[in-house]
Design an enzyme around this catalytic site. Structure first.
Site, mmCIF file in Angstrom:
data_model
loop_
_atom_site.group_PDB
_atom_site.id
_atom_site.type_symbol
_atom_site.label_atom_id
_atom_site.label_comp_id
_atom_site.label_asym_id
_atom_site.label_seq_id
_atom_site.Cartn_x
_atom_site.Cartn_y
_atom_site.Cartn_z
ATOM 1 N N HIS A 3 8.107 -6.742 -2.189
ATOM 2 C CA HIS A 3 7.734 -6.649 -0.764
ATOM 3 C C HIS A 3 7.940 -7.993 -0.069
ATOM 4 C CE1 HIS A 3 6.205 -2.631 -0.036
ATOM 5 N NE2 HIS A 3 5.325 -2.682 -1.022
ATOM 6 N N HIS A 39 6.359 -5.090 -8.057
ATOM 7 C CA HIS A 39 6.429 -4.286 -6.824
ATOM 8 C C HIS A 39 6.025 -5.135 -5.608
ATOM 9 C CE1 HIS A 39 5.650 -0.329 -4.616
ATOM 10 N NE2 HIS A 39 4.967 -1.192 -3.872
ATOM 11 N N GLU A 40 4.919 -5.883 -5.745
ATOM 12 C CA GLU A 40 4.418 -6.677 -4.606
ATOM 13 C C GLU A 40 5.351 -7.856 -4.308
ATOM 14 O OE1 GLU A 40 2.299 -5.186 -3.016
ATOM 15 O OE2 GLU A 40 1.535 -3.877 -4.583
ATOM 16 N N GLN A 55 3.366 -6.099 4.139
ATOM 17 C CA GLN A 55 2.967 -4.738 4.520
ATOM 18 C C GLN A 55 1.966 -4.725 5.681
ATOM 19 O OE1 GLN A 55 2.095 -3.788 0.192
ATOM 20 N NE2 GLN A 55 2.686 -1.773 0.939
ATOM 21 N N CYS A 87 3.688 3.676 -3.091
ATOM 22 C CA CYS A 87 3.626 2.545 -2.160
ATOM 23 C C CYS A 87 2.799 2.951 -0.952
ATOM 24 C CB CYS A 87 5.048 2.150 -1.727
ATOM 25 S SG CYS A 87 5.083 0.739 -0.607
ATOM 26 N N LEU A 88 1.884 2.075 -0.559
ATOM 27 C CA LEU A 88 1.032 2.390 0.594
ATOM 28 C C LEU A 88 1.854 2.448 1.880
ATOM 29 C CD1 LEU A 88 -2.050 0.153 -0.296
ATOM 30 C CD2 LEU A 88 -1.796 2.638 -0.631
HETATM 31 O O1 K1U Z 1 2.277 -2.254 -2.605
HETATM 32 C C1 K1U Z 1 1.760 -1.172 -2.435
HETATM 33 O O2 K1U Z 1 2.201 -0.406 -1.609
HETATM 34 C C2 K1U Z 1 0.584 -0.764 -3.284
HETATM 35 C C3 K1U Z 1 0.985 0.166 -4.420
HETATM 36 C C4 K1U Z 1 1.149 -0.658 -5.677
HETATM 37 C C5 K1U Z 1 1.797 0.007 -6.844
HETATM 38 C C6 K1U Z 1 1.428 1.248 -7.312
HETATM 39 C C7 K1U Z 1 2.046 1.800 -8.415
HETATM 40 C C8 K1U Z 1 3.014 1.122 -9.066
HETATM 41 C C9 K1U Z 1 3.395 -0.114 -8.595
HETATM 42 C C10 K1U Z 1 2.783 -0.663 -7.485
HETATM 43 C C11 K1U Z 1 -0.101 1.207 -4.598
HETATM 44 O O3 K1U Z 1 -1.215 0.898 -4.830
HETATM 45 S S1 K1U Z 1 0.380 2.840 -4.412
HETATM 46 C C12 K1U Z 1 -1.051 3.826 -4.616
HETATM 47 C C13 K1U Z 1 -1.744 3.777 -5.924
HETATM 48 O O4 K1U Z 1 -2.908 3.481 -5.914
HETATM 49 C C14 K1U Z 1 -1.136 4.057 -7.242
HETATM 50 C C15 K1U Z 1 0.012 4.771 -7.419
HETATM 51 C C16 K1U Z 1 0.543 4.990 -8.697
HETATM 52 C C17 K1U Z 1 -0.106 4.490 -9.802
HETATM 53 C C18 K1U Z 1 -1.276 3.781 -9.618
HETATM 54 C C19 K1U Z 1 -1.779 3.577 -8.356
HETATM 55 ZN ZN ZN Z 2 4.421 -1.053 -1.855
#
Ligand code: K1U
Ligand code: ZN
Length: 189
Positions: free
Chosen positions: A158, A154-155, A71, A112-113
């Site tokens: 990526h 999730h990571e 990312q 997702c960021l």
């Molecule tokens: O990888 C990323 O883009 C980070 C992503 C990780 C993630 C969040 C939620 C579920 C699985 C993976 C984030 O941090 S998105 C933003 C966030 O802080 C968040 C969103 C939903 C639930 C908890 C946190």
């Molecule tokens: Zn993500």
């Protein structure tokens, strides 16, 4: 609506020369660079420790619970995660490998960021065991459930060039793509 924690320039090409921690630019979907497959980290050295420190700072600034090197346009197998309440338990996983997945799965709401403002359900294993190196190059096995397990999956996606919207229907994905491109055009104005 742009992707969070972006420095002024859209590139992270200078991250290997910097000493103090820095915020990194987060790639925004549908940037094709998000689909690159990351290569294993060859050596856990000062360069990798500096990237990890910058990624942790970037994740906190963006209010995320995880961030993959992909990312921030670094195509090596490195992820950072912090699912703690106090946001003071960063976890760095280098060359992570899933060594066990639970027989059960669950639909979880994900964000997702790299796809700001979009949340949708993705089916994930309820539990995973992941083997990875830490910042000292030591191999550890982490047993994860709940949000940590979801975030690890999730990571790790990526790192394989997969963004969570690819689990959604083509109709939803195309709508999201159009929305992101429109927001990016408006941000550029
Ligand atoms: O990888 C990323 O883009 C980070 C992503 C990780 C993630 C969040 C939620 C579920 C699985 C993976 C984030 O941090 S998105 C933003 C966030 O802080 C968040 C969103 C939903 C639930 C908890 C946190
Ligand atoms: Zn993500």
């Amino acid at each position: 609506m742009g992707c969070a924690a972006s420095p002024k320039s859209g590139e992270n090409s200078d991250i290997f020369e910097k000493e103090p921690m820095a915020l990194l630019s987060i790639l925004c979907y549908p940037d094709p660079k998000l689909h690159k497959v990351a290569k294993p980290v060859a050596t856990v050295d000062a360069r990798i420790r500096a990237i990890a420190a910058d990624m942790i700072e970037t994740m906190y600034e963006a209010k995320g619970i995880g961030l993959a090197a992909t990312q921030v346009d670094v195509h090596e197998r490195l992820i950072v995660i912090d699912v703690s309440e106090e946001r003071d338990e960063p976890l760095v996983l280098i060359n992570p490998e899933l060594v066990w997945t639970s027989p059960t799965t669950h639909l979880n709401e994900e964000g997702c960021l790299s796809v700001p403002g979009i949340y949708d359900g993705v089916e994930r294993f309820d539990g995973v065991h992941v083997r990875a190196m830490d910042l000292d190059g030591h191999v550890r096995t982490i047993e994860a459930d709940a949000l940590l397990a979801v975030c690890i999956q999730h990571e790790m996606d990526h790192l394989m060039g997969k963004v969570f919207v690819e689990y959604l229907s083509p109709l939803k994905r195309n709508r999201i793509k159009k929305k992101m491109l429109k927001a990016q055009r408006e941000d550029e104005r």
